[in-house]
Design an enzyme around this catalytic site. Structure first.
Site, PDB file in Angstrom:
ATOM      1  N   LYS A 185       0.865  -1.182   0.000  1.00  0.00           N
ATOM      2  CA  LYS A 185       0.000   0.000   0.000  1.00  0.00           C
ATOM      3  C   LYS A 185       0.908   1.239   0.000  1.00  0.00           C
ATOM      4  CE  LYS A 185      -4.548  -0.422   1.618  1.00  0.00           C
ATOM      5  NZ  LYS A 185      -5.325  -1.263   0.706  1.00  0.00           N
ATOM      6  N   GLU A 221      -6.661  -6.435 -10.828  1.00  0.00           N
ATOM      7  CA  GLU A 221      -7.629  -6.096  -9.788  1.00  0.00           C
ATOM      8  C   GLU A 221      -8.418  -4.863 -10.178  1.00  0.00           C
ATOM      9  OE1 GLU A 221      -6.037  -4.556  -6.033  1.00  0.00           O
ATOM     10  OE2 GLU A 221      -4.057  -4.836  -6.899  1.00  0.00           O
TER      11      GLU A 221
HETATM   12  C1  LIG Z   1      -6.327  -2.035   0.180  1.00  0.00           C
HETATM   13  C2  LIG Z   1      -6.460  -2.541  -1.196  1.00  0.00           C
HETATM   14  C3  LIG Z   1      -7.206  -3.690  -1.506  1.00  0.00           C
HETATM   15  C4  LIG Z   1      -8.038  -4.434  -0.495  1.00  0.00           C
HETATM   16  O1  LIG Z   1      -7.321  -4.916   0.601  1.00  0.00           O
HETATM   17  P1  LIG Z   1      -8.058  -5.254   1.966  1.00  0.00           P
HETATM   18  O2  LIG Z   1      -6.975  -5.697   2.874  1.00  0.00           O
HETATM   19  O3  LIG Z   1      -9.036  -6.342   1.688  1.00  0.00           O
HETATM   20  O4  LIG Z   1      -8.737  -4.000   2.411  1.00  0.00           O
HETATM   21  C5  LIG Z   1      -7.198  -4.136  -2.818  1.00  0.00           C
HETATM   22  N1  LIG Z   1      -6.507  -3.485  -3.788  1.00  0.00           N
HETATM   23  C6  LIG Z   1      -5.799  -2.371  -3.527  1.00  0.00           C
HETATM   24  C7  LIG Z   1      -5.052  -1.720  -4.632  1.00  0.00           C
HETATM   25  C8  LIG Z   1      -5.755  -1.859  -2.229  1.00  0.00           C
HETATM   26  O5  LIG Z   1      -5.056  -0.746  -1.976  1.00  0.00           O
END
Ligand SMILES: *Cc1c(COP(=O)(O)O)cnc(C)c1O
Length: 340
Positions: A185, A221
């Site tokens: 992240k 995604e």
């Molecule tokens: C945070 C995020 C997710 C989802 O992650 P969780 O842990 O389930 O909240 C999916 N894709 C991206 C790009 C993200 O930043």
């Protein structure tokens, strides 16, 4: 308990600051400070800060929810602590201990207890942030760091009910490259997704589905949520690599396997295969389990389950949300009370 002046019935996703935030720093070779709770507010930053110039920073996203009997639950917070630690290693940020991370997340939520919406009215979104605040001219890790955790009350994601969304597959933009930072992240992963999101919304879609950057063949995604589809009764989801390893993704895979007895395959999914799906959905802390009713691609619109919420999607949504609210037996120990 909910003494603050907030109209809980009309809570959306505006930035409503809460009272208290967590703050810790790390200077040079010294360890991270113990950290403290302090009033939420602005702070000064050196214009030479590494985060401002070279983007050295990471965030997390979590939520706390009030149960029927007024307890406050987190969902798998240690996983967020471990994930931000992995991200720190990739970005040369001195890692923060995952157990301490969980301790302080609980403290911040307890300090902002009156901002946790009443049962069923939403959640307290939790935003941990670690940034390189020390000034540096050459491209290298910052000499000092700041970690914060702040919270914001948000309304329920499905205000208008549990509705399928319309998405679009993009070949115009990529989100993340193989061997890059897509699996963390990292704050720098997100500004580049704003223009694709604005453009697709103008065309009438909620979000873009990104393909892999190397071959433009496989599903990666959805903006900020992980992708799932049901093909021939099996649950498919893109394998880890440049996608974000979602904690909701991981939970949904386990629930599908253990509770629904499904075969779950984590692998490359060519986009043509998705068009044969009986159900499609995406997952995330904010998105929970969001049904996908249609996907547009090169002038065609592929519709799934007649644009209705599928049976498996509904079951996974129910299982997940009930565990998150402590309304279903939780053999995994996923729901964590902030008091424990
Ligand atoms: C945070 C995020 C997710 C989802 O992650 P969780 O842990 O389930 O909240 C999916 N894709 C991206 C790009 C993200 O930043």
């Amino acid at each position: 308990m909910t003494k603050v002046d907030i109209d809980w019935d009309n809570l959306g996703f505006d930035f409503i600051p809460t009272k208290t935030m967590f703050w810790a720093t790390k200077e040079g070779d010294k360890p991270w400070t113990e950290g403290e709770l302090k009033p939420f507010g602005t702070f000064e930053i050196n214009p030479g800060a590494c985060v401002l110039n070279y983007g050295q920073g990471l965030f997390e996203g979590m939520k706390a929810q009030r149960t029927k009997d007024n307890e406050i639950l987190l969902f798998r917070p240690l996983e967020n602590g471990k994930r931000i630690k992995e991200g720190c290693i990739r970005l040369c940020i001195p890692p923060y201990d995952p157990e301490k991370f969980v301790y302080w997340v609980k403290e911040v939520v307890k300090a902002n207890e009156e901002y946790v919406p009443p049962y069923g009215k939403g959640s307290l979104y939790i935003r941990p942030l670690i940034i390189g605040t020390g000034p540096i001219l050459g491209v290298a890790p910052a000499p000092s760091y700041t970690m914060m955790i702040f919270t914001i009350p948000v309304g329920p994601y499905f205000k208008e009910g549990f509705q399928p969304i319309k998405l679009e597959i993009s070949k115009k933009y990529h989100r993340a490259a193989p061997k890059g930072t897509g699996h963390t992240k990292y704050i720098g992963n997100y500004a580049g997704t704003m223009l694709p999101a604005i453009e697709t919304k103008k065309r009438g879609y909620s979000q873009i589905i990104y393909l892999d950057a190397a071959e433009e063949k496989y599903i990666e995604e959805v903006g900020t949520a992980n992708f799932f589809c049901v093909v021939d009764g099996k649950l498919l989801t893109p394998k880890l690599g440049s996608i974000l390893p979602g904690i909701t993704r991981d939970a949904v895979m386990k629930l599908a396997e253990d509770q629904l007895g499904m075969t779950v395959e984590e692998r490359d999914i060519p986009y043509e295969e998705v068009f044969k799906s009986s159900e499609v959905f995406c997952t995330g802390t904010a998105a929970v389990v969001t049904p996908i009713g249609s996907i547009a691609f090169e002038g065609k619109e592929y519709i799934f389950n007649e644009f209705k919420v599928g049976e498996i999607t509904q079951k996974l949504y129910d299982l997940l949300t009930k565990i998150q609210l402590g309304e279903l037996e939780d053999p995994y120990g996923w729901a964590v009370n902030v008091k424990d």
